[in-house]
Design a protein around this motif. Structure first.
Motif, short mmCIF file in Angstrom:
data_model
loop_
_atom_site.label_atom_id
_atom_site.label_comp_id
_atom_site.label_asym_id
_atom_site.label_seq_id
_atom_site.Cartn_x
_atom_site.Cartn_y
_atom_site.Cartn_z
N GLY A 184 -3.02 1.62 4.00
CA GLY A 184 -1.62 1.82 4.34
C GLY A 184 -1.46 2.61 5.63
O GLY A 184 -0.62 2.30 6.47
N HIS A 213 -9.75 3.28 -5.53
CA HIS A 213 -8.90 2.20 -5.05
C HIS A 213 -7.46 2.67 -4.82
O HIS A 213 -6.79 2.17 -3.91
N LEU A 214 -6.99 3.63 -5.63
CA LEU A 214 -5.62 4.11 -5.52
C LEU A 214 -5.48 5.34 -4.64
O LEU A 214 -4.46 5.52 -3.97
N LEU A 220 2.39 1.65 -3.46
CA LEU A 220 1.42 2.23 -4.40
C LEU A 220 1.33 3.74 -4.23
O LEU A 220 1.22 4.49 -5.21
N SER A 221 1.38 4.19 -2.98
CA SER A 221 1.34 5.64 -2.74
C SER A 221 2.59 6.31 -3.29
O SER A 221 2.52 7.41 -3.87
N PHE A 256 0.83 -1.20 0.00
CA PHE A 256 0.00 0.00 0.00
C PHE A 256 0.87 1.25 0.00
O PHE A 256 0.57 2.25 -0.67
N ALA A 274 -6.39 2.54 -0.89
CA ALA A 274 -5.00 2.12 -0.67
C ALA A 274 -4.30 2.98 0.39
O ALA A 274 -3.70 2.43 1.33
N HIS A 327 0.82 8.80 2.88
CA HIS A 327 -0.54 8.34 2.60
C HIS A 327 -1.54 9.49 2.68
O HIS A 327 -2.47 9.58 1.87
#
Length: 476
Positions: A430, A421-422, A90-91, A87, A426, A404
């Motif tokens: 996170g 979702h992103l 992804l950030s 997570f 997420a 985040h």
């Protein structure tokens, strides 16, 4: 903070309009910076950098501690660690695409939220980045001292600092080439260990048998147990974020490469972590812990002896010492110097740290500053691995929390993103995971980390009183 909003002046990176490097320079100018660092790194270079930064054989040194905390479920701990870090990765990916500049979370939070939050995020991760090389030098010195007790630990610290500083001053190309050699050497040692260990399990050495108990033992599994072990194991994953500090050295200025490399490196290293710890745990069946500090610290090397004898034990011990003291420290010094360069360029640190060598195009003064700090701290904290590890964890985890929040603020609140979702789910997950790990961190680490943040607040007050600040340009 005075913020300028502007569209990129040139074409998308890598899509016409001249050479790729020219595109990268144009994108960087849209953020208010000139291209100073050398653009020569591709996806493989970035992924290898991240792998070396995370150290594929990192579990060698902390296997016993994680084993004790997880009651033998080391492989499960690292698997959960992967999920937790994904997570955050992804950030990092989202922010590195939005803001392809050096500085990592300092730049992302500064532009995603505001410059004051960005400074505190950078100040927090600076605790991590400044102490990581020191921690690695101290760990390596302790390991080599056990093999060669006649050589004082401070001698190893001095040698490692001199070697890594020389290589980093030679330029990012030299660092990238050596990273590949270091990674290959680590993978060879790891392959030897896994191969001999699997053969030993097949032959029933030490009563071993193939089992998934190191992955999951329902009778012993509790949430508290896993989060306690995770707070130690997460140290092995720290480092993937260092890839983002190389954003201004990416070939062709392709802003997608940093995010891709981050996810690739994280997933590959997780597979290596899970594999080696699962195989190692198989060779000590029925155990849920190691008694005493000596047995805990040497647990992995003792298992290597079971698998292949004394030569394999010595090989894994020397590999771990050199990998942390040279390979890992090399990239850690490079990442730290880029963070210092970025903050100094924005007048958040002394301006001399923003100096770039005109030929090698490296932040030479920042590199030398990191070397001096690492040497001073390494000689001061020789043997104090636990304290350094805890402080490193705090700095990284706190900055991840801010990252985040920055993703949510920048994409969802500022730009009304519908990619839930992103940009919502997420970062929320996170934030929850990293927050839980940080909450369960060692009390001394939290005290030391909060004291460091308090100093950062005082620095911010000083900036305000003296009228200093950075005009961080945003690209929408």
């Amino acid at each position: 903070m005075t913020t300028a909003h502007s569209k990129p002046a040139g074409p998308e990176p890598g899509k016409g309009g001249g050479s790729g490097e020219a595109d990268g320079e144009e994108v960087l100018r849209s953020f208010g910076y000139a291209q100073e660092l050398k653009r020569s790194l591709g996806l493989t270079d970035l992924a290898v950098y991240g792998l070396v930064m995370m150290l594929p054989i990192a579990p060698f040194t902390i296997f016993g501690a994680v084993f004790n905390e997880s009651k033998g479920m080391v492989a499960l701990t690292y698997l959960i660690g992967l999920v937790a870090m994904l997570f955050t990765a992804l950030s990092y990916r989202e922010m590195s695409r939005a803001f392809p500049v050096a500085g990592s979370v300092y730049s992302y939070a500064g532009r995603g939220i505001n410059d004051k939050v960005g400074f505190l995020a950078g100040w927090a991760i600076l605790l991590d980045y400044l102490l990581v090389p020191t921690l690695l030098y101290v760990m390596s010195a302790a390991a080599l001292n056990s093999l060669m007790p006649s050589v004082p630990q401070w001698c190893w610290v001095v040698m490692f600092v001199l070697v890594n500083t020389t290589i980093n001053l030679m330029g990012i190309d030299s660092t990238a080439r050596l990273n590949r050699l270091f990674l290959l050497a680590e993978l060879v040692v790891l392959a030897l260990f896994v191969g001999f260990s699997l053969a030993a399990v097949a032959e029933g050495e030490n009563g071993a048998r193939f089992s998934f108990d190191p992955m999951l033992n329902p009778d012993l599994l509790t949430p508290g147990l896993i989060f306690g072990a995770l707070s130690i194991a997460v140290l092995s994953f720290l480092g993937f974020d260092g890839i983002s500090t190389l954003s201004e050295e990416v070939r062709d200025g392709d802003r997608r490469l940093v995010g891709r490399a981050t996810l690739v490196a994280l997933c590959v290293v997780a597979v290596l972590f899970v594999t080696q710890t699962w195989v190692a745990a198989l060779l000590v069946p029925g155990r849920t812990g190691f008694a005493g500090d000596d047995a805990t610290n040497s647990a992995f090397y003792d298992i290597a002896w079971i698998a292949g004898g004394g030569w394999l034990k010595q090989t894994t011990a020397v590999a771990a010492a050199l990998a942390t003291g040279v390979a890992n420290s090399l990239v850690a010094q490079a990442a730290t110097s880029r963070l210092l360069f970025s903050m100094a360029r924005d007048r958040k640190l002394p301006a001399f740290l923003a100096r770039v060598h005109p030929v090698r195009r490296t932040p030479e003064r920042a590199i030398l500053f990191v070397a001096a700090v690492s040497l001073a701290l390494g000689l001061t904290f020789t043997g104090q691995i636990s304290l350094l590890s805890q402080l490193v964890n705090f700095g990284a985890l706190f900055s991840f929390l801010v990252l985040h929040v920055a993703v949510f603020v920048h994409f969802r609140l500022r730009h009304r993103s519908t990619r839930w979702h992103l940009h919502v789910l997420a970062p929320a997950l996170g934030l929850a995971i990293i927050g839980t790990v940080l909450w369960n961190a060692d009390a001394d680490a939290k005290t030391g980390g909060l004291a460091w943040l308090a100093i950062g607040v005082l620095v911010l007050v000083f900036f305000r009183l003296t009228g200093r600040g950075a005009n961080l340009t945003l690209e929408d």
